[in-house]
Design a protein around this motif. Structure first.
Motif, PDB file in Angstrom:
ATOM      1  N   GLY A  95       0.780  -1.234   0.000  1.00 25.98           N
ATOM      2  CA  GLY A  95       0.000   0.000   0.000  1.00 25.98           C
ATOM      3  C   GLY A  95       0.809   1.280   0.000  1.00 25.98           C
ATOM      4  O   GLY A  95       0.240   2.369  -0.002  1.00 25.98           O
ATOM      5  N   THR A  96       2.161   1.169  -0.021  1.00 16.40           N
ATOM      6  CA  THR A  96       2.970   2.385   0.036  1.00 16.40           C
ATOM      7  C   THR A  96       3.193   3.009  -1.337  1.00 16.40           C
ATOM      8  O   THR A  96       3.686   4.129  -1.436  1.00 16.40           O
ATOM      9  N   TRP A  97       2.861   2.299  -2.421  1.00 18.13           N
ATOM     10  CA  TRP A  97       3.042   2.850  -3.747  1.00 18.13           C
ATOM     11  C   TRP A  97       1.982   3.896  -4.029  1.00 18.13           C
ATOM     12  O   TRP A  97       0.876   3.865  -3.499  1.00 18.13           O
ATOM     13  N   GLY A  98       2.324   4.827  -4.887  1.00 24.00           N
ATOM     14  CA  GLY A  98       1.363   5.859  -5.244  1.00 24.00           C
ATOM     15  C   GLY A  98       0.668   5.533  -6.546  1.00 24.00           C
ATOM     16  O   GLY A  98       1.122   4.707  -7.332  1.00 24.00           O
ATOM     17  N   GLY A  99      -0.466   6.214  -6.777  1.00 22.51           N
ATOM     18  CA  GLY A  99      -1.189   6.056  -8.024  1.00 22.51           C
ATOM     19  C   GLY A  99      -0.591   6.906  -9.127  1.00 22.51           C
ATOM     20  O   GLY A  99       0.057   7.925  -8.867  1.00 22.51           O
ATOM     21  N   PHE A 100      -0.828   6.519 -10.362  1.00 24.37           N
ATOM     22  CA  PHE A 100      -0.241   7.214 -11.500  1.00 24.37           C
ATOM     23  C   PHE A 100      -0.633   8.692 -11.535  1.00 24.37           C
ATOM     24  O   PHE A 100       0.184   9.561 -11.853  1.00 24.37           O
ATOM     25  N   MET A 101      -1.891   9.000 -11.183  1.00 26.19           N
ATOM     26  CA  MET A 101      -2.361  10.375 -11.259  1.00 26.19           C
ATOM     27  C   MET A 101      -2.515  11.020  -9.887  1.00 26.19           C
ATOM     28  O   MET A 101      -3.296  11.951  -9.714  1.00 26.19           O
ATOM     29  N   ASP A 102      -1.758  10.547  -8.908  1.00 27.91           N
ATOM     30  CA  ASP A 102      -1.768  11.201  -7.594  1.00 27.91           C
ATOM     31  C   ASP A 102      -1.358  12.659  -7.723  1.00 27.91           C
ATOM     32  O   ASP A 102      -0.687  13.051  -8.690  1.00 27.91           O
ATOM     33  N   ALA A 103      -1.739  13.451  -6.717  1.00 29.37           N
ATOM     34  CA  ALA A 103      -1.421  14.876  -6.743  1.00 29.37           C
ATOM     35  C   ALA A 103       0.080  15.131  -6.823  1.00 29.37           C
ATOM     36  O   ALA A 103       0.532  16.123  -7.392  1.00 29.37           O
ATOM     37  N   ASP A 104       0.866  14.264  -6.244  1.00 29.40           N
ATOM     38  CA  ASP A 104       2.319  14.340  -6.385  1.00 29.40           C
ATOM     39  C   ASP A 104       2.864  12.926  -6.547  1.00 29.40           C
ATOM     40  O   ASP A 104       2.132  11.944  -6.439  1.00 29.40           O
ATOM     41  N   MET A 105       4.143  12.824  -6.784  1.00 27.03           N
ATOM     42  CA  MET A 105       4.762  11.524  -7.080  1.00 27.03           C
ATOM     43  C   MET A 105       5.527  10.949  -5.898  1.00 27.03           C
ATOM     44  O   MET A 105       6.353  10.047  -6.065  1.00 27.03           O
ATOM     45  N   SER A 106       5.234  11.436  -4.694  1.00 30.09           N
ATOM     46  CA  SER A 106       6.016  10.992  -3.538  1.00 30.09           C
ATOM     47  C   SER A 106       5.867   9.498  -3.282  1.00 30.09           C
ATOM     48  O   SER A 106       6.846   8.805  -2.960  1.00 30.09           O
ATOM     49  N   GLY A 107       4.649   8.974  -3.422  1.00 30.13           N
ATOM     50  CA  GLY A 107       4.446   7.550  -3.197  1.00 30.13           C
ATOM     51  C   GLY A 107       5.167   6.701  -4.224  1.00 30.13           C
ATOM     52  O   GLY A 107       5.801   5.692  -3.895  1.00 30.13           O
ATOM     53  N   VAL A 108       5.072   7.114  -5.485  1.00 32.07           N
ATOM     54  CA  VAL A 108       5.749   6.392  -6.554  1.00 32.07           C
ATOM     55  C   VAL A 108       7.259   6.434  -6.353  1.00 32.07           C
ATOM     56  O   VAL A 108       7.955   5.406  -6.453  1.00 32.07           O
ATOM     57  N   ARG A 109       7.785   7.619  -6.078  1.00 31.37           N
ATOM     58  CA  ARG A 109       9.234   7.746  -5.869  1.00 31.37           C
ATOM     59  C   ARG A 109       9.697   6.872  -4.708  1.00 31.37           C
ATOM     60  O   ARG A 109      10.747   6.226  -4.773  1.00 31.37           O
ATOM     61  N   SER A 110       8.925   6.838  -3.641  1.00 27.63           N
ATOM     62  CA  SER A 110       9.291   6.041  -2.476  1.00 27.63           C
ATOM     63  C   SER A 110       9.332   4.555  -2.815  1.00 27.63           C
ATOM     64  O   SER A 110      10.249   3.833  -2.413  1.00 27.63           O
ATOM     65  N   TYR A 111       8.326   4.094  -3.578  1.00 32.39           N
ATOM     66  CA  TYR A 111       8.295   2.673  -3.908  1.00 32.39           C
ATOM     67  C   TYR A 111       9.420   2.302  -4.864  1.00 32.39           C
ATOM     68  O   TYR A 111      10.115   1.293  -4.669  1.00 32.39           O
ATOM     69  N   VAL A 112       9.615   3.098  -5.909  1.00 29.34           N
ATOM     70  CA  VAL A 112      10.675   2.802  -6.872  1.00 29.34           C
ATOM     71  C   VAL A 112      12.038   2.845  -6.191  1.00 29.34           C
ATOM     72  O   VAL A 112      12.908   2.007  -6.447  1.00 29.34           O
ATOM     73  N   GLU A 113      12.226   3.825  -5.303  1.00 28.99           N
ATOM     74  CA  GLU A 113      13.504   3.918  -4.590  1.00 28.99           C
ATOM     75  C   GLU A 113      13.707   2.708  -3.692  1.00 28.99           C
ATOM     76  O   GLU A 113      14.809   2.165  -3.600  1.00 28.99           O
ATOM     77  N   GLY A 114      12.633   2.261  -3.034  1.00 28.24           N
ATOM     78  CA  GLY A 114      12.770   1.138  -2.120  1.00 28.24           C
ATOM     79  C   GLY A 114      12.969  -0.186  -2.824  1.00 28.24           C
ATOM     80  O   GLY A 114      13.793  -1.008  -2.406  1.00 28.24           O
ATOM     81  N   PRO A 147       0.166  -6.536 -15.724  1.00 29.36           N
ATOM     82  CA  PRO A 147      -0.178  -5.341 -14.947  1.00 29.36           C
ATOM     83  C   PRO A 147      -1.614  -5.378 -14.427  1.00 29.36           C
ATOM     84  O   PRO A 147      -2.502  -5.970 -15.041  1.00 29.36           O
ATOM     85  N   LYS A 148      -1.811  -4.724 -13.264  1.00 27.33           N
ATOM     86  CA  LYS A 148      -3.147  -4.579 -12.695  1.00 27.33           C
ATOM     87  C   LYS A 148      -3.439  -3.104 -12.457  1.00 27.33           C
ATOM     88  O   LYS A 148      -2.533  -2.312 -12.174  1.00 27.33           O
ATOM     89  N   LEU A 149      -4.705  -2.764 -12.549  1.00 24.78           N
ATOM     90  CA  LEU A 149      -5.132  -1.387 -12.365  1.00 24.78           C
ATOM     91  C   LEU A 149      -4.679  -0.873 -10.998  1.00 24.78           C
ATOM     92  O   LEU A 149      -4.907  -1.539  -9.973  1.00 24.78           O
ATOM     93  N   GLY A 150      -4.040   0.284 -10.985  1.00 24.09           N
ATOM     94  CA  GLY A 150      -3.623   0.917  -9.741  1.00 24.09           C
ATOM     95  C   GLY A 150      -2.254   0.509  -9.240  1.00 24.09           C
ATOM     96  O   GLY A 150      -1.825   0.982  -8.188  1.00 24.09           O
ATOM     97  N   PHE A 151      -1.556  -0.356  -9.979  1.00 22.60           N
ATOM     98  CA  PHE A 151      -0.262  -0.873  -9.517  1.00 22.60           C
ATOM     99  C   PHE A 151       0.870  -0.504 -10.480  1.00 22.60           C
ATOM    100  O   PHE A 151       1.826  -1.267 -10.631  1.00 22.60           O
ATOM    101  N   THR A 152       0.782   0.658 -11.105  1.00 19.42           N
ATOM    102  CA  THR A 152       1.778   1.040 -12.099  1.00 19.42           C
ATOM    103  C   THR A 152       3.180   1.100 -11.509  1.00 19.42           C
ATOM    104  O   THR A 152       4.154   0.658 -12.137  1.00 19.42           O
ATOM    105  N   ALA A 153       3.329   1.629 -10.298  1.00 18.19           N
ATOM    106  CA  ALA A 153       4.653   1.723  -9.680  1.00 18.19           C
ATOM    107  C   ALA A 153       5.222   0.338  -9.391  1.00 18.19           C
ATOM    108  O   ALA A 153       6.426   0.097  -9.554  1.00 18.19           O
ATOM    109  N   VAL A 154       4.358  -0.585  -8.976  1.00 18.38           N
ATOM    110  CA  VAL A 154       4.809  -1.947  -8.676  1.00 18.38           C
ATOM    111  C   VAL A 154       5.230  -2.652  -9.955  1.00 18.38           C
ATOM    112  O   VAL A 154       6.314  -3.253 -10.035  1.00 18.38           O
ATOM    113  N   THR A 155       4.373  -2.588 -10.985  1.00 20.73           N
ATOM    114  CA  THR A 155       4.676  -3.220 -12.265  1.00 20.73           C
ATOM    115  C   THR A 155       5.986  -2.690 -12.834  1.00 20.73           C
ATOM    116  O   THR A 155       6.852  -3.460 -13.279  1.00 20.73           O
TER     117      THR A 155
END
Length: 251
Positions: A95-114, A147-155
């Motif tokens: 649940g720590t990944w962010g969505g593709f169209m989130d207001a900012d990319m902090s969640g995505v950056r955190s997941y990709v970095e981790g 891929p699954k809907l909402g999991f772009t950062a994970v994929t």
């Protein structure tokens, strides 16, 4: 011609294995199998755990390693010293990944970095320490190709980890580098879901996957042991999915 006496051994006697994320789930399963195969096993995670709290960790050495902190990764491997096999199973929490169209990319950056850059950092600082015949094994997941809907950062992160392992198999040769792509596996990573939901998922898997059962951490651990000990496998992604790729996936 290869004779039976020349066949690769599954023994890790005299070897040292580092499992990043080795205290829970698939990582713990791999650590246990490596220990049973004769290895000295270091389990690395963000904090040292007391044996009073986790007596099941008594057979392992522990190392403090935060995959999001490059300096911490560098220090951890410097403290560990020379070893033979690296396995990286750790990933950011569910649940720590962010969505593709989130207001900012902090969640995505955190997941990709981790996940991706964390795996990169572990490989980077482990590489000079690996002995002759050493290996690296990474962990991705089915969403790398489904891929699954909402999991772009994970994929994206899973696919990047798989590409990294192929690249490093060339760049670090003869060190062998591979990735395991597991399917649905019953581990504590699903404990955030109600028990009845988890049971329903396992039942759905057993009914629909060709293996006719849900995966266990030991299934992935067996694959990791194979990749550590077979001297002619490198640059590959090993599916351990129970045939999930042949049917409609759960979820």
């Amino acid at each position: 011609m290869t004779t039976a006496s020349q066949a690769p051994s599954l023994s890790l006697t005299g070897k040292k294995v580092v499992v990043v994320g080795g205290k829970t789930g698939i990582g713990l399963g791999i650590a246990r199998v490596a220990l049973a195969a004769g290895a000295t096993v270091v389990v690395a995670s963000r904090r040292i755990t007391s044996l009073e709290a986790r007596p099941d960790l008594a057979g392992f050495q522990q190392a403090n390693l935060d995959m999001r902190d490059e300096a911490a990764v560098r220090a951890a491997f410097a403290a560990i010293g020379p070893f033979d096999h690296l396995v990286v199973t750790a990933a950011p929490d569910i649940g720590t990944w962010g969505g593709f169209m989130d207001a900012d990319m902090s969640g995505v950056r955190s997941y990709v970095e981790g996940k991706f850059l964390g795996t990169w950092a572990c490989a980077r600082y482990a590489a000079p320490l690996l002995g002759k015949g050493g290996t690296m094994t990474f962990l991705s997941g089915g969403m790398a190709v489904r891929p699954k809907l909402g999991f772009t950062a994970v994929t994206s992160s899973f696919a990047a980890v798989e590409a990294l392992s192929a690249s490093l198999a060339v760049e670090l040769a003869p060190t062998r580098v591979n990735t395991i792509r597991p399917g649905y596996v019953e581990t504590d990573m699903w404990n955030f879901l109600p028990a009845e939901v988890r049971a329903g998922m396992s039942q759905q898997v057993a009914a629909s996957f060709p293996a006719r059962r849900a995966g266990q951490a030991e299934d992935i651990a067996h694959a990791a042991l194979f990749l550590m000990t077979n001297p002619y496998v490198t640059g590959t992604v090993l599916d351990v999915t129970g045939g999930e790729n042949l049917v409609n996936s759960i979820g």
